[in-house]
Design an enzyme around this catalytic site. Sequence first.
Site, PDB file in Angstrom:
ATOM      1  N   ASP A 161     -12.133  -0.936  -8.504  1.00  9.13           N
ATOM      2  CA  ASP A 161     -12.165   0.131  -9.382  1.00  9.13           C
ATOM      3  C   ASP A 161     -11.044   0.229 -10.441  1.00  9.13           C
ATOM      4  O   ASP A 161     -10.976   0.977 -11.434  1.00  9.13           O
ATOM      5  CB  ASP A 161     -11.811   1.377  -8.495  1.00  9.13           C
ATOM      6  CG  ASP A 161     -13.188   2.046  -8.099  1.00  9.13           C
ATOM      7  OD1 ASP A 161     -14.221   1.062  -7.879  1.00  9.13           O
ATOM      8  OD2 ASP A 161     -12.989   3.151  -7.070  1.00  9.13           O
ATOM      9  N   ARG A 190     -16.898   4.451   6.211  1.00  7.20           N
ATOM     10  CA  ARG A 190     -15.746   3.534   5.467  1.00  7.20           C
ATOM     11  C   ARG A 190     -14.697   3.373   6.364  1.00  7.20           C
ATOM     12  O   ARG A 190     -14.256   2.087   6.138  1.00  7.20           O
ATOM     13  CB  ARG A 190     -15.015   4.516   4.466  1.00  7.20           C
ATOM     14  CG  ARG A 190     -15.746   4.641   3.287  1.00  7.20           C
ATOM     15  CD  ARG A 190     -15.250   5.986   2.415  1.00  7.20           C
ATOM     16  NE  ARG A 190     -16.086   5.979   1.207  1.00  7.20           N
ATOM     17  CZ  ARG A 190     -15.953   5.471   0.311  1.00  7.20           C
ATOM     18  NH1 ARG A 190     -14.953   4.639  -0.200  1.00  7.20           N
ATOM     19  NH2 ARG A 190     -17.037   5.645  -1.062  1.00  7.20           N
ATOM     20  N   TYR A 196     -27.995  10.030   5.723  1.00  8.37           N
ATOM     21  CA  TYR A 196     -28.436   8.898   6.557  1.00  8.37           C
ATOM     22  C   TYR A 196     -27.782   8.812   7.544  1.00  8.37           C
ATOM     23  O   TYR A 196     -26.331   9.518   7.795  1.00  8.37           O
ATOM     24  CB  TYR A 196     -28.293   7.850   5.496  1.00  8.37           C
ATOM     25  CG  TYR A 196     -27.206   7.403   4.865  1.00  8.37           C
ATOM     26  CD1 TYR A 196     -26.051   6.887   5.429  1.00  8.37           C
ATOM     27  CD2 TYR A 196     -26.903   7.498   3.553  1.00  8.37           C
ATOM     28  CE1 TYR A 196     -24.899   6.606   4.948  1.00  8.37           C
ATOM     29  CE2 TYR A 196     -25.609   7.390   2.558  1.00  8.37           C
ATOM     30  CZ  TYR A 196     -24.676   6.768   3.497  1.00  8.37           C
ATOM     31  OH  TYR A 196     -23.573   6.523   2.785  1.00  8.37           O
ATOM     32  N   GLU A 252       0.863  -1.160  -0.178  1.00  8.96           N
ATOM     33  CA  GLU A 252      -0.027  -0.055   0.050  1.00  8.96           C
ATOM     34  C   GLU A 252       1.019   1.386   0.000  1.00  8.96           C
ATOM     35  O   GLU A 252       1.686   1.353   0.843  1.00  8.96           O
ATOM     36  CB  GLU A 252      -0.938   0.090   1.317  1.00  8.96           C
ATOM     37  CG  GLU A 252      -1.653   1.400   1.650  1.00  8.96           C
ATOM     38  CD  GLU A 252      -2.494   1.943   0.396  1.00  8.96           C
ATOM     39  OE1 GLU A 252      -3.220   1.043  -0.244  1.00  8.96           O
ATOM     40  OE2 GLU A 252      -2.375   3.229   0.261  1.00  8.96           O
ATOM     41  N   GLN A 253       0.605   2.182  -1.080  1.00  7.99           N
ATOM     42  CA  GLN A 253       1.432   3.455  -0.842  1.00  7.99           C
ATOM     43  C   GLN A 253       1.235   4.096   0.356  1.00  7.99           C
ATOM     44  O   GLN A 253       2.239   4.848   0.778  1.00  7.99           O
ATOM     45  CB  GLN A 253       1.146   4.017  -2.294  1.00  7.99           C
ATOM     46  CG  GLN A 253      -0.317   4.707  -2.260  1.00  7.99           C
ATOM     47  CD  GLN A 253      -0.632   5.563  -3.341  1.00  7.99           C
ATOM     48  OE1 GLN A 253       0.089   5.466  -4.412  1.00  7.99           O
ATOM     49  NE2 GLN A 253      -1.907   6.032  -3.661  1.00  7.99           N
TER      50      GLN A 253
HETATM   51  C1  LIG Z   1     -18.773   9.768  -3.622  1.00  4.49           C
HETATM   52  C2  LIG Z   1     -18.887   8.391  -3.636  1.00  4.49           C
HETATM   53  C3  LIG Z   1     -19.780   7.478  -3.015  1.00  4.49           C
HETATM   54  C4  LIG Z   1     -19.512   6.303  -2.899  1.00  4.49           C
HETATM   55  N1  LIG Z   1     -20.683   5.548  -2.419  1.00  4.49           N
HETATM   56  C5  LIG Z   1     -20.255   4.212  -2.234  1.00  4.49           C
HETATM   57  C6  LIG Z   1     -21.422   3.248  -1.663  1.00  4.49           C
HETATM   58  O1  LIG Z   1     -22.238   3.878  -1.131  1.00  4.49           O
HETATM   59  N2  LIG Z   1     -21.158   2.005  -2.049  1.00  4.49           N
HETATM   60  C7  LIG Z   1     -20.183   1.472  -2.587  1.00  4.49           C
HETATM   61  O2  LIG Z   1     -20.234  -0.016  -2.479  1.00  4.49           O
HETATM   62  N3  LIG Z   1     -19.560   2.203  -3.353  1.00  4.49           N
HETATM   63  C8  LIG Z   1     -19.557   3.463  -3.188  1.00  4.49           C
HETATM   64  N4  LIG Z   1     -18.439   4.259  -3.796  1.00  4.49           N
HETATM   65  C9  LIG Z   1     -17.223   3.396  -4.377  1.00  4.49           C
HETATM   66  C10 LIG Z   1     -16.102   3.128  -3.704  1.00  4.49           C
HETATM   67  O3  LIG Z   1     -15.810   3.968  -2.863  1.00  4.49           O
HETATM   68  C11 LIG Z   1     -14.999   2.228  -4.598  1.00  4.49           C
HETATM   69  O4  LIG Z   1     -15.619   1.738  -5.381  1.00  4.49           O
HETATM   70  C12 LIG Z   1     -14.104   1.440  -3.648  1.00  4.49           C
HETATM   71  O5  LIG Z   1     -13.589   2.400  -2.600  1.00  4.49           O
HETATM   72  C13 LIG Z   1     -13.344   0.930  -4.668  1.00  4.49           C
HETATM   73  O6  LIG Z   1     -12.243   0.151  -3.833  1.00  4.49           O
HETATM   74  P1  LIG Z   1     -10.902  -0.359  -4.425  1.00  4.49           P
HETATM   75  O7  LIG Z   1     -10.174  -0.926  -3.308  1.00  4.49           O
HETATM   76  O8  LIG Z   1     -10.839  -0.888  -5.673  1.00  4.49           O
HETATM   77  O9  LIG Z   1     -10.015   1.132  -4.698  1.00  4.49           O
HETATM   78  P2  LIG Z   1      -9.561   2.366  -3.761  1.00  4.49           P
HETATM   79  O10 LIG Z   1     -10.430   2.395  -2.410  1.00  4.49           O
HETATM   80  O11 LIG Z   1      -9.255   3.573  -4.508  1.00  4.49           O
HETATM   81  O12 LIG Z   1      -8.223   1.901  -3.184  1.00  4.49           O
HETATM   82  C14 LIG Z   1      -7.125   1.809  -3.784  1.00  4.49           C
HETATM   83  C15 LIG Z   1      -5.872   1.651  -2.795  1.00  4.49           C
HETATM   84  O13 LIG Z   1      -4.700   1.425  -3.517  1.00  4.49           O
HETATM   85  C16 LIG Z   1      -3.568   2.114  -3.134  1.00  4.49           C
HETATM   86  N5  LIG Z   1      -2.734   2.688  -4.132  1.00  4.49           N
HETATM   87  C17 LIG Z   1      -3.119   3.293  -5.364  1.00  4.49           C
HETATM   88  N6  LIG Z   1      -1.938   3.177  -6.229  1.00  4.49           N
HETATM   89  C18 LIG Z   1      -0.958   2.729  -5.500  1.00  4.49           C
HETATM   90  C19 LIG Z   1       0.496   2.120  -5.952  1.00  4.49           C
HETATM   91  N7  LIG Z   1       1.004   2.363  -7.023  1.00  4.49           N
HETATM   92  N8  LIG Z   1       1.112   1.300  -5.144  1.00  4.49           N
HETATM   93  C20 LIG Z   1       0.620   0.871  -3.868  1.00  4.49           C
HETATM   94  N9  LIG Z   1      -0.678   1.213  -3.438  1.00  4.49           N
HETATM   95  C21 LIG Z   1      -1.562   2.213  -4.296  1.00  4.49           C
HETATM   96  C22 LIG Z   1      -4.336   3.491  -2.721  1.00  4.49           C
HETATM   97  O14 LIG Z   1      -3.616   4.501  -1.807  1.00  4.49           O
HETATM   98  C23 LIG Z   1      -5.622   2.980  -2.156  1.00  4.49           C
HETATM   99  O15 LIG Z   1      -5.484   2.507  -0.697  1.00  4.49           O
HETATM  100  C24 LIG Z   1     -18.623   5.444  -3.718  1.00  4.49           C
HETATM  101  C25 LIG Z   1     -17.577   6.567  -4.444  1.00  4.49           C
HETATM  102  C26 LIG Z   1     -17.395   7.685  -4.344  1.00  4.49           C
HETATM  103  C27 LIG Z   1     -16.638   8.494  -5.125  1.00  4.49           C
END
Ligand SMILES: Cc1cc2nc3c(=O)[nH]c(=O)nc-3n(C[C@H](O)[C@H](O)[C@H](O)COP(=O)(O)OP(=O)(O)OC[C@H]3O[C@@H](n4cnc5c(N)ncnc54)[C@H](O)[C@@H]3O)c2cc1C
Length: 408
Positions: free
Chosen positions: A296, A110, A219, A37-38
């Site tokens: 994502d 979160r 909420y 993790e970065q």
């Molecule tokens: C306004 C908003 C509301 C939302 N509401 C909801 C909801 O109600 N319900 C729901 O299910 N989803 C919701 N989402 C979507 C949800 O937040 C994301 O889909 C989810 O956080 C994705 O998780 P992830 O682990 O794929 O990515 P991220 O949460 O982006 O995590 C990526 C991680 O990788 C790390 N990283 C990045 N690049 C590197 C690198 N090169 N080397 C090492 N580490 C790195 C980052 O620091 C981070 O910790 C919402 C999003 C937004 C913007």
Amino acid sequence: MSESPSANPVLVVGGGIGGLTTALALSRKGIPVRVLEQAAEFKEIGAGIQLGPNVFRMFELLGLTEAIFHWAAFPDALEMRDAMTGETVVEMRIDTLYDRYRAPYGVIHRADLLNQIHNACDASNLIELLPSRKVVSIEDNGYNVTVHTETGETFKGAALVGCDGLWSTVRAHIINDGKPIVSGHIAYRAVLPTAEWPKEYRLPRMVVWAGNKTHLVHYPLRRGELFNLVVVFHSDRYQEGWDSYGDPTELHERFAEKCEPVRTLLKKVDSWRMWVLCDRPPIKHWSKERITLLGDAAHPMLQYLAQGACMAIEDAVCLADQIEAIGGDYRTAFKRYEELRYLRTARVQIMARVYGEVYHANNVVRELRNKVLREWAAQGGIDMSWLYGDQPELPHVNKVRHPQTALL
Ligand SMILES: Cc1cc2nc3c(=O)[nH]c(=O)nc-3n(C[C@H](O)[C@H](O)[C@H](O)COP(=O)(O)OP(=O)(O)OC[C@H]3O[C@@H](n4cnc5c(N)ncnc54)[C@H](O)[C@@H]3O)c2cc1C
């Protein structure tokens, strides 16, 4: 397949909700994992997150139900109000979703969600969590994968899962399809102690005030101790970016024509955090040899269906199952996993955009939306089985226990 994490682990890049859930799901199958993790800490900022019944069934499989139940809140209904007139357009029960999907609909901070997944990872001797490791380059030599970090460290693994979010470095390495699409929609988020939230709006439900190119959602969170606010509006001022402080003046300008309760509620918050909302069009392939993507990084979506994190968690369960089923042949397992997941996640990506249009409709479209939603409600609500129901690629869960909590 049970080794210590140092012996040819799967490398997980990114320790957000997707990355930590992937580590946990793989460890449950006896697979060693190293998470890079970065950030200096495994930490979520931001505010509340909605959790559909589909993801509670995943928590059950991962042994997380009780930990999540302790921190979540379970609203009774989703109420849509017209932000221009203040009238209630439609009220849909969500506590009854339990009967249909054998799992509740909840909301959680979160940070609380990530902490619970992190605690479960910490308790596993198959998972090594390494903060302050920003991955900058990746090599797949056919036998294993090597990554290099910004600080010059090198890590080797049997395979790699890119869980590094919207601006994924791993995606750039294996797909290289440019930057995400900036939607022109901006989200401001804030969390308040319930005592600071007006009494008449301390409702045990999710309320969406939908207006022309804007909406506000509020909420309760953390068993009713906090209130979560999300405000979304269209703006072309921001090109890209993620998680910085928002400008309240612009916010109040955007909502100047909305009804009085909406303007009053927005004034309750002094400091907002801002997100520029982006997504990508769906793709069919997001794996290459011993490297795949998840959450994502694979299928970023707008937040209008509240499912991005839920999809990442489903991905993690599916991926771990496929690796186990194929006995550790990562290349084949990764192909099977993307094949099983791409249409489901594509549907959510596309429908999230459609829901954005519905929330932000104006004029005739707004009237039509209100009429159609009322008709659906009179007929017993919208059928969301495609989203919340069982999925063939995910293990069947008989039922998640009822949370039985009264909110507020
Ligand atoms: C306004 C908003 C509301 C939302 N509401 C909801 C909801 O109600 N319900 C729901 O299910 N989803 C919701 N989402 C979507 C949800 O937040 C994301 O889909 C989810 O956080 C994705 O998780 P992830 O682990 O794929 O990515 P991220 O949460 O982006 O995590 C990526 C991680 O990788 C790390 N990283 C990045 N690049 C590197 C690198 N090169 N080397 C090492 N580490 C790195 C980052 O620091 C981070 O910790 C919402 C999003 C937004 C913007």
